[in-house]
Scaffold this active site. Structure first.
Site, PDB file in Angstrom:
ATOM      1  CG  ASP A  14      -2.487  29.019  -6.826  1.00 43.59           C
ATOM      2  OD1 ASP A  14      -1.644  29.538  -7.576  1.00 43.59           O
ATOM      3  OD2 ASP A  14      -2.396  27.848  -6.397  1.00 43.59           O
ATOM      4  CE  LYS A  17       0.379  35.492  -6.032  1.00 49.97           C
ATOM      5  NZ  LYS A  17      -0.425  34.316  -5.644  1.00 49.97           N
ATOM      6  CG  ASN A  39       7.799  28.832  -6.956  1.00 43.33           C
ATOM      7  OD1 ASN A  39       8.034  29.798  -7.679  1.00 43.33           O
ATOM      8  ND2 ASN A  39       8.083  28.844  -5.665  1.00 43.33           N
ATOM      9  N   GLY A  41       2.347  30.426 -10.897  1.00 38.39           N
ATOM     10  CA  GLY A  41       1.570  30.358 -12.130  1.00 38.39           C
ATOM     11  C   GLY A  41       0.491  31.411 -12.009  1.00 38.39           C
ATOM     12  CG  HIS A  42       1.224  34.978 -11.171  1.00 39.64           C
ATOM     13  ND1 HIS A  42       2.060  36.009 -10.814  1.00 39.64           N
ATOM     14  CD2 HIS A  42       1.277  34.099 -10.130  1.00 39.64           C
ATOM     15  CE1 HIS A  42       2.582  35.753  -9.618  1.00 39.64           C
ATOM     16  NE2 HIS A  42       2.129  34.598  -9.190  1.00 39.64           N
ATOM     17  CD  GLN A 226       5.950  31.535  -4.749  1.00 39.22           C
ATOM     18  OE1 GLN A 226       6.784  32.368  -4.488  1.00 39.22           O
ATOM     19  NE2 GLN A 226       5.802  31.036  -5.943  1.00 39.22           N
ATOM     20  CE  LYS A 333     -11.142  31.253  -8.623  1.00 39.24           C
ATOM     21  NZ  LYS A 333     -10.115  30.252  -8.963  1.00 39.24           N
TER      22      LYS A 333
END
Ligand code: GDP
Ligand code: IMO
Ligand code: MG
Length: 433
Positions: A14, A17, A39, A41-42, A226, A333
């Site tokens: 997370d 990417k 698994n 989530g982009h 991941q 971020k």
């Protein structure tokens, strides 16, 4: 000159990417997912809205890119079909020849999902905190040589036979160990023949396709899922996922040689998050953590679980640089830290009364490590909307510079917001590296 670039998560996933792949897709011909499954989530935010991609590479939002799902992945066919339908409804994937699925990618079967949930339930306190998508059991079957692959969808007789053989063992386990009612051959067979009908036109030999593309001088972007610390070999085992999330897997998981990869770019958040169980030395920001979770939207893109939050860990990042061969860092971020007075950076760990500079992937040792912090002055300025490095506040530049020093790699891009435009590109890996 053609370039092949690998994007890899530096931390526990997370890192952003999806956003970075979306930005870099403009400079490539092909985007490849090479490991993991849904698994992942982009999230990609563009003018047309927000898209969370679980299987299809984030380059799909660029219209003219070829997107490849490589042999190293595990696919839940229903999730893939839903993703295709959602994209088509929004006007993407108009040309079906733009999506290629490896005939060697493994299928997630209904019993994998059930086993994932049941195994977690019986583990109690020792649970991993998986996404419950059947990832681990599907990779178990791959390694045990029992798996069904996408190519099996193309032959009904083989498909039925393999489901039948697998169910002998799976039903025995489900009924006798987990006291579950198990599955019938025909119910799975019927569903999977329907999926086959929807997916067969995309299934092909993607390794040959990619090698030909390399020979033709095409650019390829490899999209990791991941992160390094979730890698089955190099992560915080057993609190990891079931595939190799490190850059080396880009070759194995897509069927190209490692000599064809030109550079590896690591994506790191300006702080740190983790979903699921396992040690996390810099976790715990008190009230600030709750605020940061809200501001950073730190809730799982796949499961919606609140992400655990902590400070930037340069010990872990240095380790990720080594095991991946990272040559450039993207810091995402940064804007989430805009309001802080002081920003801690973990420079080393204290363990057993001594100073530890090297990341111990042994999770018992890691669990006993205390972070040693250095405190940087905050910049207390809104960085959203900044597009050049020079415009950044001095203290933000100092924070980035200190991370570069501690990690030993230059920052090549800085992300200051979730949208495609909110980025400061210092070096483009397809052009300048
Ligand atoms: P991935 O799995 O590595 O692709 O990352 P996720 O999509 O799961 O999580 C990253 C989250 O942060 C998403 O909600 C993104 O929209 C968001 N995001 C990415 N970059 C930035 C950034 O620079 N600033 C902010 N505020 N949000 C970002
Ligand atoms: P992206 O690609 C964050 C975590 C799960 C759990 C562990 C094992 O979006 O960065 P699994 O279902 O894979 O067996 O779960 O791995 N995990 C992720 N955490 N981002 C991800 O993907 C993840 N994929 C798996 O939370 O701790
Ligand atoms: Mg994610």
């Amino acid at each position: 000159m053609a370039k092949n670039v690998v994007i890899v998560g530096v931390q526990w996933g997370d890192e952003g990417k999806g956003k970075v792949v979306d930005i870099l897709s403009e400079h490539t011909d092909i985007v490849v997912r090479y490991q993991g499954g849904n698994n992942a989530g982009h999230t990609v935010i563009i003018d047309h809205g927000k898209f969370i991609l679980h299987l299809i590479p984030s380059g799909i939002l660029h219209g003219n890119k070829i997107c490849v799902i490589g042999n190293g992945t595990v696919l839940d066919p229903l999730v893939l079909i839903e993703e295709i339908d959602t994209l088509k409804k929004s006007g993407y994937l108009r040309d079906d020849s733009h999506l290629l699925i490896s005939n060697e990618a493994h299928l997630i079967m209904p019993y994998h999902k059930k086993l994932d949930l049941l195994k977690e339930r019986v583990k109690g306190n020792l649970k991993i905190g998986t996404t419950g998508r059947g990832i681990g059991p599907a990779y178990e079957d791959k390694v045990a040589r029992n798996g069904l692959r996408c190519k099996d969808l193309l032959n009904e007789e083989v498909l039925r036979q393999k489901i039948k053989t697998n169910l002998i063992e799976k039903n025995h386990i489900l009924k006798n160990i987990y006291h579950d009612h198990g599955f019938e051959v025909h119910e799975i067979y019927y569903k999977y023949t329907e999926y086959a009908e929807r997916l067969k036109s995309y299934i092909t030999d993607t390794s040959t396709f990619l090698n030909n593309a390399i020979d033709e001088g095409k650019n390829i972007l490899f999209e990791g899922a991941q992160g390094t610390l979730l890698d089955i070999d190099h992560g915080t085992y057993p609190y990891v996922t079931s595939s190799n999330a490190v850059a080396g897997e880009a070759a194995t998981g897509s069927g190209i040689g490692p000599t064809k990869i030109d550079t590896v770019v690591g994506i790191a958040k300006a702080y740190l998050t983790r979903v699921g169980e396992g040690p996390f030395p810099t976790e715990g920001m008190g009230e600030e953590g709750d605020r940061l979770r809200e501001q950073g939207g730190e809730f799982g893109a796949t499961t919606g679980r609140p992400r655990r939050c902590g400070w930037f860990d340069s010990v872990a990042a240095r380790y990720a640089v080594k095991v991946n061969g990272i040559e450039g860092l993207v810091l995402t971020k940064l804007d989430v830290l805009d309001e802080l007075d002081k920003i801690p950076i973990c420079t080393a760990y204290e363990y057993n009364g001594g100073r530890l500079e090297i990341f111990p992937s042994d999770n018992f040792i890691l669990g006993d490590c205390e972070p040693i912090y250095e405190f940087m002055d905050g910049w207390k300025t809104d960085t959203k909307g900044i597009t050049t490095f020079d415009e950044l506040p001095q203290n933000a530049k100092a924070y980035i510079g200190r991370i570069e020093e501690l990690v030993g790699v230059n920052v090549i891009m800085i992300s200051v917001g979730a949208s495609r435009k909110a980025a400061i590109m210092i070096k483009n890996p397809f052009i300048d590296m």
